[in-house]
Scaffold this motif. Structure first.
Motif, mmCIF file in Angstrom:
data_model
loop_
_atom_site.group_PDB
_atom_site.id
_atom_site.type_symbol
_atom_site.label_atom_id
_atom_site.label_comp_id
_atom_site.label_asym_id
_atom_site.label_seq_id
_atom_site.Cartn_x
_atom_site.Cartn_y
_atom_site.Cartn_z
ATOM 1 N N ASP A 365 -15.121 64.223 8.130
ATOM 2 C CA ASP A 365 -14.266 64.523 6.978
ATOM 3 C C ASP A 365 -14.571 63.601 5.794
ATOM 4 O O ASP A 365 -14.592 64.032 4.646
ATOM 5 C CB ASP A 365 -12.789 64.382 7.358
ATOM 6 N N GLU A 415 -6.683 72.354 9.108
ATOM 7 C CA GLU A 415 -5.616 71.364 8.951
ATOM 8 C C GLU A 415 -4.248 72.014 8.741
ATOM 9 O O GLU A 415 -3.219 71.399 8.984
ATOM 10 C CB GLU A 415 -5.907 70.437 7.769
ATOM 11 N N HIS A 440 -10.155 72.171 3.670
ATOM 12 C CA HIS A 440 -8.987 72.398 4.515
ATOM 13 C C HIS A 440 -9.387 72.497 5.984
ATOM 14 O O HIS A 440 -8.550 72.804 6.830
ATOM 15 C CB HIS A 440 -8.265 73.677 4.089
ATOM 16 N N HIS A 442 -11.185 70.361 9.171
ATOM 17 C CA HIS A 442 -11.761 69.133 9.717
ATOM 18 C C HIS A 442 -13.135 69.463 10.308
ATOM 19 O O HIS A 442 -13.332 70.524 10.904
ATOM 20 C CB HIS A 442 -10.858 68.569 10.815
ATOM 21 N N LYS A 473 1.029 70.097 8.878
ATOM 22 C CA LYS A 473 -0.422 69.892 8.858
ATOM 23 C C LYS A 473 -0.883 69.150 10.102
ATOM 24 O O LYS A 473 -0.113 68.411 10.729
ATOM 25 C CB LYS A 473 -0.838 69.090 7.619
ATOM 26 N N THR A 475 -3.064 66.314 10.534
ATOM 27 C CA THR A 475 -3.738 65.262 9.784
ATOM 28 C C THR A 475 -4.904 64.705 10.579
ATOM 29 O O THR A 475 -5.008 64.910 11.796
ATOM 30 C CB THR A 475 -2.766 64.121 9.446
ATOM 31 N N GLN A 476 -5.759 63.971 9.882
ATOM 32 C CA GLN A 476 -6.910 63.367 10.542
ATOM 33 C C GLN A 476 -6.457 62.390 11.621
ATOM 34 O O GLN A 476 -7.016 62.362 12.732
ATOM 35 C CB GLN A 476 -7.750 62.634 9.488
ATOM 36 N N MET A 479 -5.120 64.349 14.560
ATOM 37 C CA MET A 479 -6.218 65.044 15.229
ATOM 38 C C MET A 479 -6.975 64.088 16.154
ATOM 39 O O MET A 479 -7.340 64.449 17.275
ATOM 40 C CB MET A 479 -7.173 65.639 14.194
#
Length: 514
Positions: A365, A415, A440, A442, A473, A475-476, A479
């Motif tokens: 990302d 996401e 949008h 990942h 969402k 999120t990173q 995730m």
């Protein structure tokens, strides 16, 4: 089976005289049209019509040369063979829509003259392509203030706005409609339910789609509507056609319901297969396989080497999950160790391991390089058709600066939360080669067998990973916390192949049933 295409085929057969047999005892449509012309001339004499209302009426006939001609009021005749879409059965006739009804000559009624309890029909109330009215709303419920057209029970109501949506209904009672809908009354007792079939047919749709004006909100112009050529059967056959169609039409719904049920069953079966796969119950365990713990140790070494080479950054949340002597699972992050039994969703085989997603993949990302609109557009358009890259993203449009070009084998995980809340929806996609990726999604590079990881990401429950206030969402950070069951690399390959084989088999069975 494409039920929409089937419906269109039945409509096409109906308006070509191929849905019911012709009856030679029926009064020919030419006599009906002659009676309509006489009726309209009498209405002019009675002051119900003006002379200008019939000055453009024409007669369409077949000449001795077997070609179609149109005779105008001044006696001139023109060959219109290129306008005739198909041959008609004996006893049928062609006529312009403006000859058989006062198309587009409706008078608007001011909203303040309409009773609060009156039925107000809007475009959103009509189901596209089916001729079904989805809901009934009164003026007070709709809080309508704009002018409307009045209509009577039995009239044909035709949407001239975005005609490709094919919104055509028969009024079930008196009411009022938006001026984007035209109430149509036909002379000579022409049967409105038959006319509904013709106006919803592929022949009429092809005509209106070709001549509608406007890009975003196309409409059928009044003159173009009047000039549409309509196939007119004898009155009795019009009714037989409609009766036959009404017998056949419910079958479309039954077929569609069966297809929907079949699709739901297929989706459920696929979901169950994925669930069995990630629990180690789809293929037998092989004690000779390298343990998953050895695979994960090798992955950690590979990532350490990439960090030394400066190709990736060190992840401070990198962890090791292990099973303690007390049979509980623990996670070590740096010097911190914590029991994570409460997080684990199910039991896995003894030679498998749990791992966080960030430990078995590389997140790209933060490695995206923005491409400006001009460069994005020209890099795409500069390629030949065969070289254009597939596009993966939320907007699906060219020219956005949040598009990025990747070349390789990656897993995309959206996401936005909507798919994650549906356990049966696909969440992860594999891409190979050069691809445009929107921000949008990942972007992950798998360090285990990619097909296996993709299947895992499509089967796990994301309930504990999706958060947000205004919009949910993935999120990173969340995730990276996703827990993934990891078997040996050999078993990952077997599982992926077994899933693929079963999915192909299921789809073939589905195709044979539909």
């Amino acid at each position: 089976m494409d039920t929409k295409a089937l419906r269109q085929k039945i409509l096409d057969l109906a308006i070509r005289g191929k849905l019911v047999p012709q009856d030679p005892n029926d009064e020919p449509a030419s006599v009906l049209l002659e009676r309509i012309r006489a009726e309209k001339q009498q209405m002019v004499k009675d002051g119900k019509l003006k002379a200008k209302d019939i000055k453009n009426d024409t007669v369409i006939f077949k000449g001795d040369d077997n070609l179609h001609y149109e005779q105008f009021q001044d006696g001139t005749v023109k060959c219109i063979e290129d306008e005739i879409p198909f041959e008609l059965p004996d006893g049928w006739a062609w006529a312009r829509l403006g000859v058989i009804c006062p198309y587009g000559e409706n008078k608007a009624v001011s909203a303040d003259l309409i009773d609060e309890t009156a039925w107000i029909l809007d475009l959103e109330d009509i189901e596209k392509e089916t001729g079904v009215i989805k809901k009934y709303t009164t003026k007070s419920e709709r809080n309508s203030v704009s002018n409307k057209y009045s209509f009577c029970k039995g009239q044909l109501l035709y949407s001239k706005l975005r005609p490709y949506l094919n919104k055509v209904v028969i009024a079930t009672k008196d009411g009022y409609c938006t001026t984007e809908i035209l109430p149509l009354t036909f002379y000579g007792n022409i049967y409105s339910p038959y006319m509904q079939l013709f106006i919803m047919s592929p022949t009429f749709l092809t005509y209106v789609n070709m001549i509608s004006y406007g890009v975003k909100m196309p409409r059928l112009g009044t003159n173009d509507g009047k000039n549409a050529i309509i196939a007119i059967p004898p009155i009795n056959e019009q009714k037989r056609i409609r009766d036959k169609f009404d017998i056949v039409a419910p079958l479309f719904d039954k077929i569609q319901n069966n297809l929907n049920n079949l699709n739901n069953e297929v989706t459920a079966i696929k979901s169950k297969i994925l669930d069995l796969a990630i629990r180690g119950k789809l293929v037998p365990q092989d004690p000779n396989d390298e343990p998953a713990s050895v695979l994960l140790e090798r992955i950690r070494e590979e990532k350490e080497e990439l960090i030394k080479q400066g190709k990736i950054k060190r992840d401070k949340m990198e962890s090791v999950i292990f099973k303690g002597d007390d049979n509980s699972y623990y996670e070590k992050i740096g010097d911190s160790v914590a029991c994570i039994d409460a997080e684990l969703p199910f039991e896995i085989p003894d030679n498998w391991c749990w791992a966080r997603l960030n430990c078995i993949s590389i997140n790209y990302d933060s490695y995206r390089k923005p491409i400006n609109s001009y460069d994005r557009k020209n890099r795409v358009l500069g390629k030949s058709k065969d070289e254009l890259y597939p596009y993966y993203g939320a907007t699906g449009q060219i020219g956005f600066i949040d598009d990025f070009l990747f070349n390789g084998e990656y897993i995309l995980l959206g996401e936005d939360a909507a798919p994650f809340l549906d356990k049966k929806a696909q969440k992860a996609y594999m891409i190979k080669g050069k691809s445009w990726v929107n921000n949008h999604a990942h972007i992950l590079q798998s360090l285990v067998f990619p097909e296996y990881l993709t299947n895992c990401l499509n089967s796990i429950d994301y309930f504990d990973y999706v958060y947000g206030t205004t919009r949910l969402k993935l999120t990173q950070e969340n995730m990276n916390r996703i827990l993934v069951p990891v078997p040996s690399i050999e078993e990952q390959c077997k599982i992926a192949q077994a899933i693929n084989n079963l999915f192909v088999l299921i789809e073939s069975i589905k195709a044979s049933l539909s």
